[in-house]
Design a protein around this motif. Structure first.
Motif, mmCIF file in Angstrom:
data_model
loop_
_atom_site.group_PDB
_atom_site.id
_atom_site.type_symbol
_atom_site.label_atom_id
_atom_site.label_comp_id
_atom_site.label_asym_id
_atom_site.label_seq_id
_atom_site.Cartn_x
_atom_site.Cartn_y
_atom_site.Cartn_z
ATOM 1 N N CYS A 21 31.741 8.417 27.845
ATOM 2 C CA CYS A 21 31.408 7.108 27.283
ATOM 3 C C CYS A 21 32.644 6.199 27.310
ATOM 4 O O CYS A 21 33.645 6.510 27.936
ATOM 5 C CB CYS A 21 30.850 7.275 25.874
ATOM 6 N N SER A 22 32.564 5.075 26.626
ATOM 7 C CA SER A 22 33.593 4.042 26.755
ATOM 8 C C SER A 22 34.953 4.502 26.239
ATOM 9 O O SER A 22 35.085 4.932 25.089
ATOM 10 C CB SER A 22 33.179 2.778 26.000
ATOM 11 N N GLY A 23 35.959 4.379 27.087
ATOM 12 C CA GLY A 23 37.328 4.675 26.696
ATOM 13 C C GLY A 23 38.275 4.264 27.806
ATOM 14 O O GLY A 23 37.963 4.416 28.990
ATOM 15 N N TYR A 24 39.432 3.744 27.414
ATOM 16 C CA TYR A 24 40.391 3.209 28.375
ATOM 17 C C TYR A 24 41.806 3.477 27.859
ATOM 18 O O TYR A 24 42.040 3.507 26.650
ATOM 19 C CB TYR A 24 40.197 1.692 28.546
ATOM 20 N N LEU A 25 42.720 3.654 28.775
ATOM 21 C CA LEU A 25 44.128 3.755 28.429
ATOM 22 C C LEU A 25 44.816 2.505 28.968
ATOM 23 O O LEU A 25 44.752 2.229 30.169
ATOM 24 C CB LEU A 25 44.762 5.001 29.037
ATOM 25 N N VAL A 26 45.454 1.764 28.083
ATOM 26 C CA VAL A 26 46.219 0.577 28.470
ATOM 27 C C VAL A 26 47.694 0.927 28.366
ATOM 28 O O VAL A 26 48.151 1.414 27.320
ATOM 29 C CB VAL A 26 45.871 -0.629 27.584
ATOM 30 N N SER A 27 48.443 0.693 29.434
ATOM 31 C CA SER A 27 49.845 1.108 29.500
ATOM 32 C C SER A 27 50.726 -0.041 29.954
ATOM 33 O O SER A 27 50.324 -0.862 30.793
ATOM 34 C CB SER A 27 50.019 2.276 30.489
ATOM 35 N N HIS A 28 51.936 -0.077 29.398
ATOM 36 C CA HIS A 28 52.971 -1.005 29.851
ATOM 37 C C HIS A 28 54.326 -0.425 29.455
ATOM 38 O O HIS A 28 54.562 -0.142 28.280
ATOM 39 C CB HIS A 28 52.800 -2.401 29.241
ATOM 40 N N ASP A 29 55.191 -0.246 30.432
ATOM 41 C CA ASP A 29 56.470 0.421 30.173
ATOM 42 C C ASP A 29 56.185 1.763 29.479
ATOM 43 O O ASP A 29 55.416 2.555 29.991
ATOM 44 C CB ASP A 29 57.404 -0.474 29.373
ATOM 45 N N ASP A 30 56.755 1.985 28.315
ATOM 46 C CA ASP A 30 56.535 3.247 27.605
ATOM 47 C C ASP A 30 55.464 3.142 26.521
ATOM 48 O O ASP A 30 55.293 4.079 25.726
ATOM 49 C CB ASP A 30 57.844 3.724 26.970
ATOM 50 N N THR A 31 54.731 2.024 26.477
ATOM 51 C CA THR A 31 53.714 1.810 25.445
ATOM 52 C C THR A 31 52.344 2.202 25.981
ATOM 53 O O THR A 31 51.964 1.816 27.085
ATOM 54 C CB THR A 31 53.699 0.338 25.003
ATOM 55 N N ARG A 32 51.602 2.974 25.156
ATOM 56 C CA ARG A 32 50.285 3.444 25.562
ATOM 57 C C ARG A 32 49.300 3.279 24.409
ATOM 58 O O ARG A 32 49.557 3.749 23.294
ATOM 59 C CB ARG A 32 50.342 4.909 25.991
ATOM 60 N N VAL A 33 48.182 2.623 24.696
ATOM 61 C CA VAL A 33 47.133 2.395 23.700
ATOM 62 C C VAL A 33 45.818 2.955 24.230
ATOM 63 O O VAL A 33 45.396 2.624 25.345
ATOM 64 C CB VAL A 33 46.982 0.897 23.386
ATOM 65 N N TRP A 34 45.178 3.817 23.431
ATOM 66 C CA TRP A 34 43.842 4.335 23.729
ATOM 67 C C TRP A 34 42.855 3.318 23.170
ATOM 68 O O TRP A 34 42.761 3.132 21.961
ATOM 69 C CB TRP A 34 43.692 5.691 23.073
ATOM 70 N N MET A 35 42.122 2.652 24.060
ATOM 71 C CA MET A 35 41.237 1.559 23.666
ATOM 72 C C MET A 35 39.790 2.034 23.756
ATOM 73 O O MET A 35 39.262 2.242 24.847
ATOM 74 C CB MET A 35 41.490 0.361 24.594
ATOM 75 N N ASP A 36 39.182 2.227 22.620
ATOM 76 C CA ASP A 36 37.882 2.867 22.427
ATOM 77 C C ASP A 36 37.974 4.356 22.752
ATOM 78 O O ASP A 36 38.622 4.763 23.707
ATOM 79 C CB ASP A 36 36.768 2.184 23.205
ATOM 80 N N ALA A 37 37.309 5.125 21.906
ATOM 81 C CA ALA A 37 37.376 6.591 21.969
ATOM 82 C C ALA A 37 35.974 7.160 22.017
ATOM 83 O O ALA A 37 35.568 7.973 21.190
ATOM 84 C CB ALA A 37 38.145 7.135 20.761
ATOM 85 N N GLY A 38 35.218 6.717 23.012
ATOM 86 C CA GLY A 38 33.841 7.163 23.150
ATOM 87 C C GLY A 38 33.731 8.642 23.481
ATOM 88 O O GLY A 38 34.710 9.299 23.867
ATOM 89 N N THR A 39 32.523 9.158 23.367
ATOM 90 C CA THR A 39 32.249 10.576 23.571
ATOM 91 C C THR A 39 32.786 11.063 24.919
ATOM 92 O O THR A 39 32.468 10.525 25.964
ATOM 93 C CB THR A 39 30.732 10.813 23.531
#
Length: 250
Positions: A21-39
């Protein structure tokens, strides 16, 4: 490193054999954000980053296909081989109690805050996460829901979350380099709470986005058909959020 978007999954309302399901990893340099944590997204997330290295989790709304893997992430963060401080968790109002309601199995409330540092979203909330700046806007869905604009390195990515077309999303996406827009509905209805592919194209055009990536395509619509329909309304580049794909922004 450029700002990038990695698609962990985009299925709705349940995962398929090859698409969580919906989930994305957004990255820049050493920063990482998990955007939505779908099934099902926690598994492929770990192909790209360790939980120890996540700087934040951002949740658009509390439907399970966008948030269910927070439950298994909780166990990973507290009871397995992960050692770190609580992960900043940006989510809709009430997210901590919702998680506790699922995870508590006795008279003592599960220690949600030991795993997650909860920051409740609101319209217009701005936050700095590592090298990224995130701006949240309330959008129009059946429950409280939000879109987000992430800026880093002079470029921007905007994510619709789940929403009907609405002015706040268009404003949020104004001039964005990449608009990640859901496209679940096959046709317009009076009570719709999602975009059709045509709506996604219209939103991208109205916002003067540079690029459109279609995601969260409904099961009665082939992804390529959604891309074709959106392209009829938006003259810029249109792609489908194929699981496993990484898009460079800008």
């Amino acid at each position: 490193m450029d700002l990038s978007l990695t698609v962990l999954g985009c299925a709705t309302p349940y995962p398929s054999t090859d698409n969580p399901c919906s989930g994305y990893l957004v990255s820049h340099d050493d920063t990482r954000v998990w955007m939505d944590a779908g099934t099902g997204t926690l598994g492929p997330l770990q192909r790209h980053t360790r939980l120890e290295d996540l700087d934040a989790i951002w949740i658009s709304h509390l439907h399970a296909d966008h948030s269910a893997d927070l439950l298994t992430a909780y166990y990973a963060l507290l009871f397995a081989d992960v050692s770190r401080d609580p992960v900043p968790l940006y989510g809709p109002p009430g997210i901590a109690d919702r998680l506790a309601g699922f995870l508590t199995n006795g008279p003592v409330r599960s220690p949600i805050e030991d795993a997650f540092e909860v920051i409740e979203l609101r319209d217009g909330l701005q936050a700095a996460v590592g090298s990224m700046r995130m701006t949240t806007a309330a959008v129009e869905h059946a429950i409280p829901a939000f879109g987000v604009r992430i800026e880093a390195g002079g470029v921007s990515l905007t994510y619709s979350g789940d929403t009907a077309p609405c002015p706040r999303l268009t404003e949020l996406a104004n001039g964005t380099d990449l608009l990640l827009c859901e496209s679940e509905s096959t046709e317009k209805t009076p009570d719709m709470v999602h975009h059709t592919p045509e709506d996604a194209g219209d939103t991208a055009a109205a916002a003067q986005a540079r690029r459109l990536v279609i995601t969260h395509v409904g099961r009665f619509l082939a992804p390529q058909e959604a891309v074709t329909r959106a392209s009829a309304r938006f003259s810029g580049s249109v792609d489908y959020a194929e699981p496993g794909t990484t898009f460079r922004v800008g």
